[in-house]
Design an enzyme around this catalytic site. Sequence first.
Site, short mmCIF file in Angstrom:
data_model
loop_
_atom_site.label_atom_id
_atom_site.label_comp_id
_atom_site.label_asym_id
_atom_site.label_seq_id
_atom_site.Cartn_x
_atom_site.Cartn_y
_atom_site.Cartn_z
N VAL A 13 15.97 -0.92 -7.39
CA VAL A 13 16.82 -0.20 -6.43
C VAL A 13 16.79 -0.88 -5.05
O VAL A 13 17.82 -1.16 -4.46
CB VAL A 13 16.37 1.27 -6.31
N LYS A 102 3.16 -1.09 -0.35
CA LYS A 102 2.10 -0.40 0.39
C LYS A 102 0.77 -0.36 -0.36
O LYS A 102 -0.29 -0.41 0.24
CB LYS A 102 2.53 1.02 0.76
N LYS A 200 -0.18 4.35 3.17
CA LYS A 200 0.58 4.13 4.41
C LYS A 200 -0.30 4.34 5.64
O LYS A 200 -0.22 3.59 6.61
CB LYS A 200 1.79 5.08 4.43
#
EC number: 1.1.1.3
Lengths: 420, 420
Positions: A13, A102, A200
Amino acid sequence: MREIKVGVIGAGVVGSSVIKILQENQELISNRIGARLIPTKAVVKDLTKKRDINIALSDDINFILEDESIEIVIELMGGVEQAFEVAKKVLEKNKSLVTANKAMLAYHRYDLQKIKKNHPIGFEASVCGGIPIIKALKDGLAANHILSLRGILNGTSNYILTQMIQNAMSFDDALKQAQILGYAEADPTLDIDGSDAGHKLLILASLAYGIDAKPQDIIIEGIEKINASDIAFANEFGFVIKLLGIAKKIDNEIELRVHPVLIDKDKMIAKVDGVMNGISVVGDRVGETLYYGAGAGGDATASAVISDLIEIARGKNSAMLGFEKSDNSLKLRDKGKIQSRYYIRLSAYDKTGVLAKISSILSKNNISIQAFLQKQAKDGIAKLLFTTHISQESSIHNALSEIDSQDFIESKSFFIRIDE
Amino acid sequence: MREIKVGVIGAGVVGSSVIKILQENQELISNRIGARLIPTKAVVKDLTKKRDINIALSDDINFILEDESIEIVIELMGGVEQAFEVAKKVLEKNKSLVTANKAMLAYHRYDLQKIKKNHPIGFEASVCGGIPIIKALKDGLAANHILSLRGILNGTSNYILTQMIQNAMSFDDALKQAQILGYAEADPTLDIDGSDAGHKLLILASLAYGIDAKPQDIIIEGIEKINASDIAFANEFGFVIKLLGIAKKIDNEIELRVHPVLIDKDKMIAKVDGVMNGISVVGDRVGETLYYGAGAGGDATASAVISDLIEIARGKNSAMLGFEKSDNSLKLRDKGKIQSRYYIRLSAYDKTGVLAKISSILSKNNISIQAFLQKQAKDGIAKLLFTTHISQESSIHNALSEIDSQDFIESKSFFIRIDE
């Protein structure tokens, strides 16, 4: 006009969206930077899959690595160790690296930084794609000692909590709805157990403090145990419940943790609802600043990936993690040293003496109650909901473990920290 | 470690704060950039004034301009033409320039950019000091066509409106309180008439669209005429009133305007209260992002000034206004072409036939009413408050000018655009 060739590893995507935006917004981007960013090749796992992109494809990573004309490689393959190996090879080939990964960065960001000093590595897309928080911490707020950082870093959790709060949905129903709407994966574990937000937070903590910590070093708790009683109690006392990633400087120690909190509903960060992300950063000079935007989604993440390409094309040189030299005086704070107010939910069989016993255990651990709500017993089970004054995390653990061992306790206690 | 010497022109609140932060946070900043930023000289207007800073002072600008060891000059003197002359000299001496001067930039940003191609010029502090919005538009969102930008760009106005809304204060009382608290100048004209917000919007519009417009080219209206009826009406219909700077792309035209709006109170930007600033930017790929922070104040502005020093020290090269090449297809949109819903307040002598006449004028101008509130006549004067469906700005002007000429009108009409 100079042409900069770009290779994309992983064309799902986000990768497809990066290729499309570079093609569709090409004129805008080249007007901005005075150079053309041209995606020439992509590497994918499954060549037979139909894809709506116009680019040369291969399933062999050397298709990109061995192409000397490619200056920048975008790593979007996911995973930890395999992605790190690929990233290393990209740097060894002297190409610039852009990654949205991440999980890989949560473990290997300092390893990557060490490979080549000041080699261009961009990772804006790794934390809250729609929010340029990496650049804000590296550049915009760089004059400030960061006093604290609080982020709603995971859109899935925030969507579920928002549905529970605003529409009185159960956790299970809200999760199901998130899956139907494409906000949660079929396996939502990493989103709801706090892991994704933890990755994160660790990246942000490096930029804010130069702190090298790994997921196992910090408190990471999710939202799975929150129920309607907690939501109602929070509402009654002017709070909402949010999953926050928190980094806080206390003297020379840095507290890092991801967990649900009760937070005053009038705070700006408490108003970040639905799948949106928000990050509040308090600097010693600038005061509070807050950033709000989409946390995920192909186009928002791709927008962040391309902002890194643009920065690399503009020839900006700076240390990957925002510090040329680390401040060795800052240390990760011990988990047990957290001080907070706490909201506690107990479920006890309705007998005499229960409250006296609980009170005495709390008091023995130096925990004093601030607000208390006992719900009428149903089926002989009473719900005791209360908040404490500021207490030490280790005292709370001790007290609750003793309370949980009492025979009048129907099910294990649950607590949520109150963020102030 | 490399030393970069910095000169400061203008050592008032912001200048003093810059010097202090560079001295007090020196270790942090040099850890971040691998170089030392050293403020060596400041130029001030009045040498006899007592100042709490530790730096060599002079009242002669050549003290800094002629010093070849100074690499970066910070212009904080204010004013338009004189500051522009100084800025030109800084560039001619081949020094980097950092300025917080929004008024100068509103008129001369393109002149400055032309003097030397890609010469380092920083102006993060010129728009909402605490919010790194310049860098966000130049870098973070650079992959996006900006569809719209809406900003609460002036803290004084926002403070006054917030007091009127939340504490039912009159405009005059709220202004007085803002002055007592130091949020408004003794002469608050530029803040409350929209000029200051206008300067900032023009700077942002250049970064978002490459549009060269001057204050006289755009609609700039202030908050002076807003009264308690307007606040109450807005509240009744779920709006709050904010002074917004708005930039919007409509096909190949860019609408730029600063004026009060009625805005849905559930929008994130509507929640930015008090002296705080907020900017919502919608990109074609990233969706909505919002930035929130202090708009003014010595330390917040100084933090932004230093972020520019850091960027220059890191050797980032990019076009001052974010575009190497402008997109000539974008044009400033004609003011009369604005389409909006409108809130209108009329004050009329309470006689028969008034409403019929007003309705017929509105209808003749293709304006249809959406919601209507007539307040009971007091002293023979009735207040008519209503909102329209989407109408053309020019039709509103025509209709109101005809209505205002009617003999039943007690005082001039007032309108506020509704932002959607």
